[in-house]
Design an enzyme around this catalytic site. Structure first.
Site, PDB file in Angstrom:
ATOM      1  N   ASN A 266       0.825  -1.255  -0.184  1.00 41.32           N
ATOM      2  CA  ASN A 266       0.062  -0.112  -0.021  1.00 41.32           C
ATOM      3  C   ASN A 266       0.878   1.277  -0.018  1.00 41.32           C
ATOM      4  OD1 ASN A 266       0.660  -0.857   2.873  1.00 41.32           O
ATOM      5  ND2 ASN A 266      -0.997   0.228   3.642  1.00 41.32           N
TER       6      ASN A 266
ATOM      7  N   GLU B  14      -3.087  -4.644  -2.984  1.00 42.29           N
ATOM      8  CA  GLU B  14      -3.764  -5.770  -4.053  1.00 42.29           C
ATOM      9  C   GLU B  14      -3.655  -4.952  -5.304  1.00 42.29           C
ATOM     10  OE1 GLU B  14      -4.755  -4.828  -0.939  1.00 42.29           O
ATOM     11  OE2 GLU B  14      -6.218  -6.351  -0.402  1.00 42.29           O
TER      12      GLU B  14
ATOM     13  N   CYS C 114     -10.287  -5.355   0.479  1.00 40.16           N
ATOM     14  CA  CYS C 114     -11.275  -4.416   0.392  1.00 40.16           C
ATOM     15  C   CYS C 114     -12.135  -4.711  -0.761  1.00 40.16           C
ATOM     16  CB  CYS C 114     -11.020  -2.796   0.322  1.00 40.16           C
ATOM     17  SG  CYS C 114     -10.331  -2.473  -1.001  1.00 40.16           S
TER      18      CYS C 114
END
Ligand code: THU
Length: 151
Positions: A52, A65, A104
């Site tokens: 991230n 991701e 998420c």
């Protein structure tokens, strides 16, 4: 030789998780202090990682991701040498905070675009025994993802 494929699977899962953990160490997360790493395993056996990357304008933060997937496409394209779209077999997501971190919703949708049927996601999840690595099919995590029928 019975059981050998299972053993290989176990080793591959461990390798994926280790690779995701190594990627998390690169995270830029000065605001949340929540460092996430992702490792994507493609059908051709290649592994691509991401972490991230946060921003002082918080909403501009980009998840591990999606960074991994966009990196894969940016560096080598969406189509493999055999002319077919590259597809993800498995994804490992982890964090350095020992907390549950399922991917998420936005990342689920983005990964689904390039997922092979039955693709699995490994992540630290809340279980009856505390936080443990759980494995779920991406289809289970995103049962009614957005699609454009006919496209
Ligand atoms: N984050 C990810 O990298 N992946 C997810 O699936 C959810 C959240 C990051 C974004 C932010 O930098 C930090 O985790 C805390 O939300």
């Amino acid at each position: 030789m019975a059981g050998q494929p299972k053993e290989l699977d176990r080793l591959m899962r461990e390798r994926l998780l280790e690779t995701a953990r190594a990627a998390a160490a690169h995270a830029y997360a000065p605001y949340s202090r929540f460092r996430v790493g992702a490792a994507l395993l493609f059908e051709d056996g290649s592994l691509v990682t991401g972490c991230n990357v946060e921003n002082v304008s918080f909403g501009l933060t980009s998840c591990a991701e999606r960074n991994a997937l966009f990196r894969s496409i940016s560096e080598r394209g969406a189509v493999a040498e055999n002319g077919e779209q590259r597809r993800i077999l498995a994804v490992a997501v982890t964090n350095l905070n020992n907390m549950a971190s399922p991917p998420c919703g936005a990342c689920r949708q983005v990964m689904a675009e390039f997922a092979a049927p039955g693709a699995v996601v490994l992540f630290p999840g809340e279980t009856a025994h505390g936080v443990e690595i759980v494995e779920r099919k991406l289809e289970e995590l995103l049962p009614y993802g957005f699609r454009l029928d006919g496209v």
